[in-house]
Design a protein around this motif. Sequence first.
Motif, PDB file in Angstrom:
ATOM      1  N   PRO A 191       0.811  -1.221   0.000  1.00  0.00           N
ATOM      2  CA  PRO A 191       0.000   0.000   0.000  1.00  0.00           C
ATOM      3  C   PRO A 191       0.848   1.277   0.000  1.00  0.00           C
ATOM      4  O   PRO A 191       1.972   1.304   0.506  1.00  0.00           O
ATOM      5  CB  PRO A 191      -0.804  -0.117   1.297  1.00  0.00           C
ATOM      6  CG  PRO A 191       0.056  -0.953   2.196  1.00  0.00           C
ATOM      7  CD  PRO A 191       0.804  -1.903   1.304  1.00  0.00           C
ATOM      8  N   ALA A 198      -1.674   4.556   7.885  1.00  0.00           N
ATOM      9  CA  ALA A 198      -0.542   4.008   7.138  1.00  0.00           C
ATOM     10  C   ALA A 198       0.296   3.072   7.997  1.00  0.00           C
ATOM     11  O   ALA A 198       0.799   2.047   7.525  1.00  0.00           O
ATOM     12  CB  ALA A 198       0.323   5.150   6.600  1.00  0.00           C
ATOM     13  N   ALA A 235       2.252   0.964   5.161  1.00  0.00           N
ATOM     14  CA  ALA A 235       2.309   1.654   3.867  1.00  0.00           C
ATOM     15  C   ALA A 235       3.521   2.561   3.758  1.00  0.00           C
ATOM     16  O   ALA A 235       4.132   2.960   4.758  1.00  0.00           O
ATOM     17  CB  ALA A 235       1.037   2.477   3.670  1.00  0.00           C
ATOM     18  N   ALA A 290       3.239  -0.093  -6.094  1.00  0.00           N
ATOM     19  CA  ALA A 290       2.150  -0.199  -5.123  1.00  0.00           C
ATOM     20  C   ALA A 290       0.935  -0.862  -5.774  1.00  0.00           C
ATOM     21  O   ALA A 290       0.589  -0.559  -6.913  1.00  0.00           O
ATOM     22  CB  ALA A 290       1.779   1.181  -4.603  1.00  0.00           C
TER      23      ALA A 290
END
Length: 433
Positions: A90, A109, A114, A340
């Motif tokens: 991500p 996140a 991420a 991603a």
Amino acid sequence: MASERPTPPVARPVVHRDVVCPFCGLGCDDLTVEEEPPATLAVRSTDCPVARERFSRTPSAEPPRVAGVAVPLAEAVEAAAAVLAAAQAPLGAGLGTDVDGARAALSLAERLGAVVDHALSDGLYRNLAVLQRTGWIATTLAELRNRCDLLLVAGPDPAGLPPRLFERWVAPTPAFQTPPSREGVFLCGEPLDATRTALSRIPVTVLPGDPAKIGDAAAALAAALAEPSRVSGAAGIAAGDIAVLAERLRKARYAVVAWAAAAFASPHADLTVERLVGLVRDANRHTRCAGLPLAGYDNVVGVNQVCTWRFGVPLRTSLAGGVPLHDPHRFAWMRYADVADTVVWVSAFRPEVPTFSAGQTVVALAPPGTVFTDEPAVFIPIGTPGIDHPAQVFRSDTVVALRARGLIDRGLPDGATVLKAIATALPQEAPAC
């Protein structure tokens, strides 16, 4: 004889005074904004193109969408959580949001593991790369206004980015001391018409050298400071002009070298910034001198501040390994977007979004009216900080957080609320055995 009906009173616009503009890094707090029902805003106190255009963007609220179908907010939050729970690589990007939104985005996140980066971080990192390598001597906007007697603007006029820079921070009379004499020099760049107007009472010298060779001009100027007898021209500027400018720097009481790294066109713009930082350092051998790096659209400075508070490192960081890994090259969002599989794009200040790669799953939080090249998996319209809800944003010089108040109610949730709800809806981690 029938009585005449009274004429209904004409509704007058609501006037908001001393409004903070959250959109560029100056954070001007003197705006007068008129509100016409139901939710139309117009800036009346300044011709700043950024403020006028951004405050006027107030389309009506619209419902969230999942795969292009309108759904209630709660259903969109659940769908976003389901998408993100399945993500393998991500990316949390855009990140155009206020301080509370940044906190919530970075917390989400962290849960996802991420990579995080702001959409407008290129200019910021041209500066931070030098700060990380060498350190620097920097000043603030207030010091510029109150102490500077020689302003050296390096490269393209920064007012092309923060439009009211000279009007607000150079032209006004200093607030708390005897006004110094003040002059401006533009090195390898021409002042814009609005800048010339703002500085009409201040002597201005223009040395229109090659904008791609600003670093060469800075190096020649530093050399002239060290050895006045060995002066050379650079970037199309004559040696005599370099010598005169070096002497003016020596005699200044408080010189400021200002630049907007985002406007530099050279392929290695951080090296240009390094030359300017070196010039500031060398000038301090003779007088007091400081740099003023300018950046800050969409609260990029504030989001970077929050990331540094939270994780001990700035943006362009991966949170995937349990320990934050900062790599400004590898984790620049445009580069990492190629690998991603899922993107959380937060853009509370503007409806413009990039085109994402085919097959990429996108969860987008942006203002109503945002147009996408490809419909995202989940789109949740959110309010604009400083318009739909109160917000804190950072000024370009990093030292001041400004509180912007909400002006209208379009029934839109703020970004922080939505991001927290998505994080809450994620599956809970299994307890350790």
